[in-house]
Each structure stands twice: as structure tokens, then as C-alpha cells.
Design a protein around this motif. Structure first.
Motif, short mmCIF file in Angstrom:
data_model
loop_
_atom_site.label_atom_id
_atom_site.label_comp_id
_atom_site.label_asym_id
_atom_site.label_seq_id
_atom_site.Cartn_x
_atom_site.Cartn_y
_atom_site.Cartn_z
N PHE A 127 0.83 -1.20 0.00
CA PHE A 127 0.00 0.00 0.00
C PHE A 127 0.87 1.25 0.00
O PHE A 127 0.60 2.20 -0.74
N GLN A 128 1.91 1.27 0.82
CA GLN A 128 2.81 2.42 0.86
C GLN A 128 3.44 2.66 -0.51
O GLN A 128 3.49 3.80 -0.99
N GLN A 129 3.91 1.60 -1.12
CA GLN A 129 4.55 1.75 -2.42
C GLN A 129 3.55 2.24 -3.47
O GLN A 129 3.91 3.04 -4.35
N LYS A 130 2.31 1.81 -3.36
CA LYS A 130 1.27 2.27 -4.28
C LYS A 130 1.06 3.78 -4.13
O LYS A 130 0.96 4.51 -5.11
N VAL A 131 1.04 4.23 -2.88
CA VAL A 131 0.88 5.66 -2.60
C VAL A 131 2.09 6.44 -3.10
O VAL A 131 1.95 7.50 -3.73
N TRP A 132 3.28 5.93 -2.84
CA TRP A 132 4.51 6.64 -3.24
C TRP A 132 4.64 6.72 -4.76
O TRP A 132 5.07 7.74 -5.29
N HIS A 133 4.27 5.64 -5.43
CA HIS A 133 4.32 5.67 -6.90
C HIS A 133 3.31 6.68 -7.45
O HIS A 133 3.59 7.39 -8.42
N ALA A 134 2.15 6.77 -6.81
CA ALA A 134 1.14 7.74 -7.23
C ALA A 134 1.63 9.17 -7.01
O ALA A 134 1.36 10.07 -7.81
N LEU A 135 2.35 9.39 -5.92
CA LEU A 135 2.91 10.72 -5.65
C LEU A 135 3.85 11.14 -6.78
O LEU A 135 3.87 12.32 -7.17
N GLN A 136 4.61 10.20 -7.29
CA GLN A 136 5.56 10.52 -8.36
C GLN A 136 4.85 10.93 -9.65
O GLN A 136 5.46 11.55 -10.52
N GLN A 137 3.57 10.59 -9.75
CA GLN A 137 2.81 10.94 -10.96
C GLN A 137 2.13 12.30 -10.84
O GLN A 137 1.56 12.79 -11.82
N LEU A 138 2.17 12.91 -9.66
CA LEU A 138 1.55 14.22 -9.50
C LEU A 138 2.28 15.25 -10.35
O LEU A 138 3.50 15.40 -10.23
N PRO A 139 1.60 15.95 -11.22
CA PRO A 139 2.26 16.90 -12.11
C PRO A 139 2.98 18.02 -11.36
O PRO A 139 2.51 18.50 -10.32
N PHE A 140 4.11 18.40 -11.87
CA PHE A 140 4.90 19.50 -11.32
C PHE A 140 4.04 20.77 -11.30
O PHE A 140 3.38 21.10 -12.28
N GLY A 141 4.05 21.46 -10.16
CA GLY A 141 3.31 22.71 -10.06
C GLY A 141 1.85 22.57 -9.70
O GLY A 141 1.15 23.57 -9.57
#
Length: 344
Positions: free
Chosen positions: A264-278
Motif C-alpha cells: 500500500f505504501q509503495q502504491k501511494v509513493w508511486h502515485a505521488l511521483q505521478q503528481l504533475p509538477f506545479g
């Protein structure tokens, strides 16, 4: 948003958490300072708060000679940088007091710096660097004797004793042991601690984070490894990409990351990396994005367990009402990062 009162209180308290977040320009003297400057504090009506040192210079303010606002707080002195670079290139080097004095360096100066910034003396730092280098050679199949002498050890028994003291086992029984390399990186918002393994960066945190020691212990336990100062092939790329990010020329990080955690943590962290810059998201939006709309609190907890600041941008997640919720590196750093990305 920060108010004048908040920023003025920060300079009264000499609060390093605001380092890099703003600069204090004094109208009556024409000088600008960092928030943690130890010089005498001006009256609030004489102060102008500016976002960057460049803005202060353009307005005609001169940098303070006490706090040197054009330098990064806690930046490694040039003479120490050179020594660390030499150790990176050749871990077998051994700097004795006579070697330091011949370079115009007082041994007590470098000893105090390493105690303050690494928690160990310079001699201990050198020993850890050498033992790290030898460990990696042994892991690659090199004979213990050769690895020890190539790392600069003159006594095999002395090497074996130190190795066993660090790793809890003699070199011949260390195949199942692991090392996490550690270094310091100075940034515009203060010094960060970085850790890396072969797979990539596994920790990047501001030194003032309250949970840093707990995170380091947890990481060492999860990976069954010893955290030791040493060189790692990922550190130079990390430093370069962080510099580009703070300069405003990088929006995406390409450096490899290693993120041990629950599924679950890794799923959340991978999703964070997809958040667009800005851009920003709420915890609720983040939970919906990963297909767990009812797991808002679990998502927030996973964000809080993120060990890799900035590269995994948990700073882009805010409260449902738009409030700047907690951030391990400090709420003002979070605000600065969001403003920086919005402008870049």
C-alpha cells in the motif's frame, strides 16, 4: 501564507527552519540577512522581507558579513569538500594531522566540523570510508587480504577487528551483510541527508526532520544493513538534479529510487511521483486516484512515511480545505517548494 509577524518572529528566534524560505532586508542599513542571522535584530518597521537573495541584490541591499546569505547554510567548507572528494576517488588515503597542517588546516577545526555534521571524528569518518570500500570489494568476490590492503589497512588483524565491530561478523562471514551509503547535500533550503544502495536513492531528508533518526534505524533494519558514510554512484546524479530543481530548470527527476515498504505504501509513493509538477492534490483526491477513496487516513500516513523528500513529492498534497498540512521538512519549506514549482 506567512505574515510579516510570522517572519519577524522567525528572525527573533533565529529559526533555521525558515532557512532559504525568505531573506530579511534592513532598510536603515542597506543589508540583507538569512532568517537565522545572529546579528542584532532591527525593528519590524525597518524590515523588508524578500523571497530570494537575488531580489535583495537587485534592490541594492548588501549581503550581511555575519550570516553570509549568499552561501548555503551549513555548506561544507571548500577545504573539507576537497578532502572528501579525494577520499571518494581513493578511499585508501589516510589524512594524518601532519598532512592537514601541511595544507594549512588545523586538526581541531576539521575534527569539530565532522563531530557537528556527522556525529563522528574525522579519523572515524576515514575509517568508515575505508571499511565501506573494503566491504564492497569483498562482496564482489575479492579476497579479504587484498581488499584490506587495497583499502589502506596495514594490519590484517586490525582490519578484521574493526570489520567485526561494524558488521557483527568477520569478513569471511559477511556475504549476507549489506551497506547503505550516506552523504550530506547542501541545498537552498538547508542541508539534506541522502542514503543510497545499488538500486537507487533510498532516503533524502532535511537534517532538521524530527523523524530522521527513526527513519535511518528503520531503513537499516528493513534492509538488514549498516549505514556508513561512503561514495555511491547515485550521489553525483542526485546532487546535479537537486541543483537543477532548485535553480528552476528541472521539473522531473530521473534518478533511480529504492522504496522499501508495504504494498500500500509503495502504491501511494508511486502515485505521488505521478503528481504533475506545479499542481497540488488533497489527501482525498489522492485516495481516489489510487482507487481507495475510503483510505484517506491511510494515504496520509503513507505520505508521512515517505523517506525520500522532494523526489517523491508528498509536499504537493494538502488538506481538503486548502490548509498546509504537516510536512516532515517543516511547513514553511513545503510552502516554499509549492511556490517555487508554481513559478518555475
Amino acid at each position: 501564507m506567512m505574515t510579516r509577524e510570522t517572519m519577524y518572529q522567525a528572525i527573533i528566534d533565529k529559526d533555521v527552519k525558515f532557512e532559504g524560505v525568505f531573506f530579511t532586508a534592513v532598510k536603515s542599513t542597506g543589508i540583507f540577512c538569512r532568517p537565522s542571522c545572529t546579528a542584532r535584530k532591527p525593528k519590524i518597521e525597518n524590515v523588508e522581507f524578500l523571497e530570494t537573495a537575488n531580489e535583495a541584490l537587485k534592490k541594492g541591499y548588501r549581503p550581511c558579513k555575519v550570516c553570509n546569505p549568499l552561501e548555503k547554510l551549513g555548506e561544507t567548507p571548500t577545504f573539507i569538500k576537497r578532502i572528501i572528494e579525494e577520499l571518494n576517488e581513493n578511499p585508501s588515503l589516510r589524512f594524518r594531522e601532519s598532512d592537514l597542517i601541511s595544507r594549512g588546516i588545523q586538526p581541531v577545526t576539521i575534527r569539530r566540523w565532522f563531530l557537528k555534521n556527522h556525529g563522528i571524528t574525522f579519523n572515524a569518518y576515514q575509517r568508515m570510508f575505508r571499511i565501506n570500500s573494503a566491504f564492497k570489494k569483498i562482496q564482489k568476490g575479492e579476497a579479504v587480504t587484498i581488499a584490506a590492503f587495497e583499502a589502506g589497512y596495514e594490519s590484517l588483524s586490525g582490519f578484521n577487528d574493526l570489520f567485526k565491530n561494524v558488521f557483527g561478523a568477520p569478513p569471511s562471514q559477511s556475504r549476507d551483510k549489506n551497506v547503505i551509503d550516506l552523504t550530506r547535500i547542501e541545498t537552498q533550503l538547508g542541508t539534506m541527508i541522502a542514503c543510497a544502495v545499488d538500486q537507487g536513492i533510498c532516503l533524502l531528508e532535511f537534517t532538521g526532520r524530527k523523524m530522521l533518526e527513526t527513519e535511518l534505524k528503520s531503513l537499516a533494519k528493513i534492509l538488514k544493513a549498516k549505514i556508513i558514510p561512503g561514495n555511491n554512484r547515485h550521489f553525483s546524479m542526485l546532487t546535479q538534479q537537486l541543483n537543477e530543481y532548485f535553480e528552476g530548470s528541472r521539473r522531473q527527476f530521473t534518478i533511480p529510487l529504492f522504496m522499501p515498504g508495504t504494498k500500500f505504501q509503495q502504491k501511494v509513493w508511486h502515485a505521488l511521483q505521478q503528481l504533475p509538477f506545479g499542481e497540488i492534490r488533497s489527501y482525498k483526491q489522492q485516495a481516489i486516484d489510487i482507487g481507495s477513496p475510503d483510505a484517506i487516513r491511510a494515504v496520509a500516513n503513507a505520505n508521512g512515511m515517505n523517506r525520500i523528500a522532494i523526489l517523491i513529492p508528498c509536499h504537493r498534497v494538502i488538506g481538503e480545505n486548502g490548509a498546509m498540512t504537516g510536512y516532515g521538512g517543516g511547513i514553511w519549506r513545503k510552502q516554499w517548494l509549492l511556490q517555487h514549482e508554481k513559478k518555475s
